[in-house]
Design a protein around this motif. Structure first.
Motif, mmCIF file in Angstrom:
data_model
loop_
_atom_site.group_PDB
_atom_site.id
_atom_site.type_symbol
_atom_site.label_atom_id
_atom_site.label_comp_id
_atom_site.label_asym_id
_atom_site.label_seq_id
_atom_site.Cartn_x
_atom_site.Cartn_y
_atom_site.Cartn_z
ATOM 1 N N ILE A 112 -80.784 -11.189 -31.336
ATOM 2 C CA ILE A 112 -81.019 -12.427 -30.585
ATOM 3 C C ILE A 112 -80.136 -13.554 -31.125
ATOM 4 O O ILE A 112 -79.550 -14.330 -30.358
ATOM 5 C CB ILE A 112 -82.509 -12.812 -30.662
ATOM 6 C CG1 ILE A 112 -83.352 -11.768 -29.917
ATOM 7 C CG2 ILE A 112 -82.739 -14.204 -30.069
ATOM 8 C CD1 ILE A 112 -84.846 -11.948 -30.098
ATOM 9 N N ILE A 113 -80.023 -13.643 -32.437
ATOM 10 C CA ILE A 113 -79.174 -14.674 -33.052
ATOM 11 C C ILE A 113 -77.713 -14.457 -32.670
ATOM 12 O O ILE A 113 -76.972 -15.421 -32.408
ATOM 13 C CB ILE A 113 -79.337 -14.667 -34.585
ATOM 14 C CG1 ILE A 113 -80.768 -15.066 -34.962
ATOM 15 C CG2 ILE A 113 -78.350 -15.622 -35.244
ATOM 16 C CD1 ILE A 113 -81.073 -14.921 -36.438
ATOM 17 N N LEU A 114 -77.294 -13.207 -32.601
ATOM 18 C CA LEU A 114 -75.909 -12.907 -32.220
ATOM 19 C C LEU A 114 -75.619 -13.326 -30.783
ATOM 20 O O LEU A 114 -74.519 -13.798 -30.477
ATOM 21 C CB LEU A 114 -75.628 -11.416 -32.408
ATOM 22 C CG LEU A 114 -75.466 -10.936 -33.855
ATOM 23 C CD1 LEU A 114 -75.418 -9.421 -33.904
ATOM 24 C CD2 LEU A 114 -74.204 -11.539 -34.484
ATOM 25 N N LEU A 163 -73.724 -15.573 -42.491
ATOM 26 C CA LEU A 163 -74.391 -15.292 -43.761
ATOM 27 C C LEU A 163 -75.809 -14.792 -43.505
ATOM 28 O O LEU A 163 -76.262 -13.803 -44.120
ATOM 29 C CB LEU A 163 -74.418 -16.553 -44.626
ATOM 30 C CG LEU A 163 -75.164 -16.446 -45.966
ATOM 31 C CD1 LEU A 163 -74.502 -15.411 -46.863
ATOM 32 C CD2 LEU A 163 -75.231 -17.811 -46.655
ATOM 33 N N LEU A 164 -76.520 -15.457 -42.596
ATOM 34 C CA LEU A 164 -77.878 -15.046 -42.250
ATOM 35 C C LEU A 164 -77.888 -13.653 -41.640
ATOM 36 O O LEU A 164 -78.729 -12.806 -41.995
ATOM 37 C CB LEU A 164 -78.483 -16.058 -41.273
ATOM 38 C CG LEU A 164 -79.893 -15.746 -40.753
ATOM 39 C CD1 LEU A 164 -80.899 -15.711 -41.884
ATOM 40 C CD2 LEU A 164 -80.310 -16.782 -39.698
ATOM 41 N N ILE A 165 -76.941 -13.389 -40.738
ATOM 42 C CA ILE A 165 -76.869 -12.076 -40.093
ATOM 43 C C ILE A 165 -76.588 -10.988 -41.117
ATOM 44 O O ILE A 165 -77.164 -9.891 -41.059
ATOM 45 C CB ILE A 165 -75.789 -12.066 -38.990
ATOM 46 C CG1 ILE A 165 -76.220 -12.939 -37.823
ATOM 47 C CG2 ILE A 165 -75.512 -10.638 -38.511
ATOM 48 C CD1 ILE A 165 -77.447 -12.444 -37.098
ATOM 49 N N PHE A 192 -69.829 -7.441 -41.775
ATOM 50 C CA PHE A 192 -70.630 -6.810 -40.733
ATOM 51 C C PHE A 192 -70.997 -7.811 -39.641
ATOM 52 O O PHE A 192 -70.924 -7.509 -38.454
ATOM 53 C CB PHE A 192 -71.899 -6.207 -41.332
ATOM 54 C CG PHE A 192 -72.732 -5.438 -40.360
ATOM 55 C CD1 PHE A 192 -72.507 -4.088 -40.141
ATOM 56 C CD2 PHE A 192 -73.764 -6.052 -39.642
ATOM 57 C CE1 PHE A 192 -73.272 -3.368 -39.240
ATOM 58 C CE2 PHE A 192 -74.527 -5.342 -38.732
ATOM 59 C CZ PHE A 192 -74.284 -3.999 -38.537
ATOM 60 N N ALA A 193 -71.388 -9.015 -40.054
ATOM 61 C CA ALA A 193 -71.793 -10.027 -39.078
ATOM 62 C C ALA A 193 -70.649 -10.399 -38.153
ATOM 63 O O ALA A 193 -70.845 -10.615 -36.958
ATOM 64 C CB ALA A 193 -72.312 -11.270 -39.799
ATOM 65 N N SER A 235 -70.769 -9.937 -34.220
ATOM 66 C CA SER A 235 -70.577 -11.117 -33.376
ATOM 67 C C SER A 235 -69.436 -10.912 -32.391
ATOM 68 O O SER A 235 -69.540 -11.270 -31.213
ATOM 69 C CB SER A 235 -70.301 -12.343 -34.247
ATOM 70 O OG SER A 235 -70.094 -13.493 -33.456
ATOM 71 N N ASP A 236 -68.338 -10.324 -32.872
ATOM 72 C CA ASP A 236 -67.200 -10.054 -31.983
ATOM 73 C C ASP A 236 -67.595 -9.087 -30.874
ATOM 74 O O ASP A 236 -67.181 -9.251 -29.716
ATOM 75 C CB ASP A 236 -66.029 -9.477 -32.782
ATOM 76 C CG ASP A 236 -65.335 -10.522 -33.638
ATOM 77 O OD1 ASP A 236 -65.558 -11.723 -33.402
ATOM 78 O OD2 ASP A 236 -64.580 -10.130 -34.549
ATOM 79 N N PHE A 237 -68.394 -8.074 -31.226
ATOM 80 C CA PHE A 237 -68.825 -7.105 -30.209
ATOM 81 C C PHE A 237 -69.657 -7.789 -29.125
ATOM 82 O O PHE A 237 -69.413 -7.600 -27.927
ATOM 83 C CB PHE A 237 -69.630 -5.980 -30.854
ATOM 84 C CG PHE A 237 -70.396 -5.160 -29.866
ATOM 85 C CD1 PHE A 237 -69.731 -4.348 -28.941
ATOM 86 C CD2 PHE A 237 -71.784 -5.211 -29.813
ATOM 87 C CE1 PHE A 237 -70.433 -3.605 -28.004
ATOM 88 C CE2 PHE A 237 -72.500 -4.485 -28.885
ATOM 89 C CZ PHE A 237 -71.820 -3.677 -27.975
ATOM 90 N N VAL A 238 -70.645 -8.593 -29.523
ATOM 91 C CA VAL A 238 -71.510 -9.256 -28.553
ATOM 92 C C VAL A 238 -70.703 -10.250 -27.722
ATOM 93 O O VAL A 238 -70.867 -10.329 -26.484
ATOM 94 C CB VAL A 238 -72.679 -9.968 -29.264
ATOM 95 C CG1 VAL A 238 -73.507 -10.773 -28.261
ATOM 96 C CG2 VAL A 238 -73.554 -8.960 -29.985
#
Length: 317
Positions: free
Chosen positions: A113-115, A139-141, A202-203, A207-210
């Motif tokens: 959801i954050i992404l 950082l959170l992700i 990883f984040a 993020s790039d994928f979403v």
């Protein structure tokens, strides 16, 4: 090939939405009226719930409209969903295994959801490379993903071992149970390995994928491990609604329609109609006390016969 990867993601999301809708619709349309559990306390009883009471304690309760305190339902449902309260109280050894598993799922779903929120920010011009906000979100992700994957691995393996080691659970466990838990644990494992292999990026990959998926930009992500991790995720999106894991979709209905449903039949025209309809069903039981001769009877015939056939024969003798 990368285009196929994104297309699989779209198909998985659409398929999950359709199968989830069908699952809920079939429950609402085809599930017969349940037997009343009469389990108290019921959270929406308000103050009476503290001592396990109900509105039926009141004099002439059938003459008054029952006002449910739905905030109590919401609090109880959140306590069960977020903390597995009933398992904690009644089966602590199982809770130590199933709670990490569910917590891992919650972390990864929350991260997703954050992404999506982050991708929307990027679509409106926020620079992913020069934004303090994006850096904090990443950082959170990264933290959420790391903890979530570990919980999923540990919880999944722990539940498999519990089913194998507990005679009661082993008796009722099917190959599907082990497969479902195993594929979730494998999903967590591929995510954890990808997290380690990409040194905290990883984040950024996620993020790039979403962002690419939302903008229909089928760009390469540069990580085969992340692609494998997401392909397994696509499979899970399609798999969950058609397996016993679909309880996540039906928990609201199972609690409100079965465990906490306390509407009196005299106050519900819908329930009265369901009962009248059920009474027209044919009796297929051949038990001595019910329909030993296999006669063509409905449940209305049985309900109005006075007392069971076996007792009638004793009286006649």
């Amino acid at each position: 090939m990368i285009t196929l990867f994104y297309l699989l993601g779209y198909l998985a999301l659409i398929g999950c939405a359709i199968t989830s809708f069908l699952k809920i619709r079939n429950y609402m349309k085809k599930t017969p009226m349940h037997l009343r559990w009469e389990l108290y306390p019921i959270p929406h009883e308000g103050p009476k719930a503290k001592h396990g009471g109900s509105y039926m304690e009141d004099g002439d309760w059938w003459k008054h409209e029952h006002k449910a305190h739905h905030l109590g339902d919401l609090i109880a449902l959140l306590a069960e969903v977020l903390f597995l309260e009933a398992t904690f109280k009644h089966n602590r050894p199982l809770w130590y295994r199933t709670y990490p598993f569910h917590l891992g799922l919650y972390f990864l779903m929350g991260g997703a959801i954050i992404l999506i929120f982050t991708a929307v920010l990027r679509m409106f011009g926020l620079d992913a490379d020069n934004s303090t906000l994006i850096w904090l979100i990443y950082l959170l992700i990264n933290i959420i993903s790391f903890v979530g994957c570990l919980c999923l691995i540990g919880g999944g393996v722990g539940l498999i071992m519990r089913r194998l080691g507990d005679p009661g659970l082993r008796t009722f466990s099917t190959p599907e149970h082990y497969f479902d838990l195993g594929i979730f644990a494998f999903f967590g494992l591929t995510g954890f390995i990808t997290w380690i292999a990409n040194a905290g990026e990883f984040a950024s990959l996620a993020s790039d994928f979403v962002y690419n998926a939302l903008t229909f930009n089928f760009a390469s992500l540069g990580s085969g491990g992340f692609v494998l991790h997401m392909v397994i995720g696509f499979f899970l999106l399609l798999w969950i609604p058609i397996t016993f894991m679909s309880h996540i979709l039906l928990k609201y209905f199972l609690y409100h329609d079965i465990r906490w449903e306390d509407v009196a039949t005299s106050m519900s025209k819908k329930r009265q109609e369901l009962i009248l309809s059920a009474l027209k069903f044919k009796v297929t039981w051949a038990a001595p006390h019910m329909n030993p001769d296999g006669a063509d009877k409905t449940w209305l015939d049985v309900a109005t016969s006075g007392y069971p056939v076996q007792e009638q024969k004793k009286e006649e003798a």
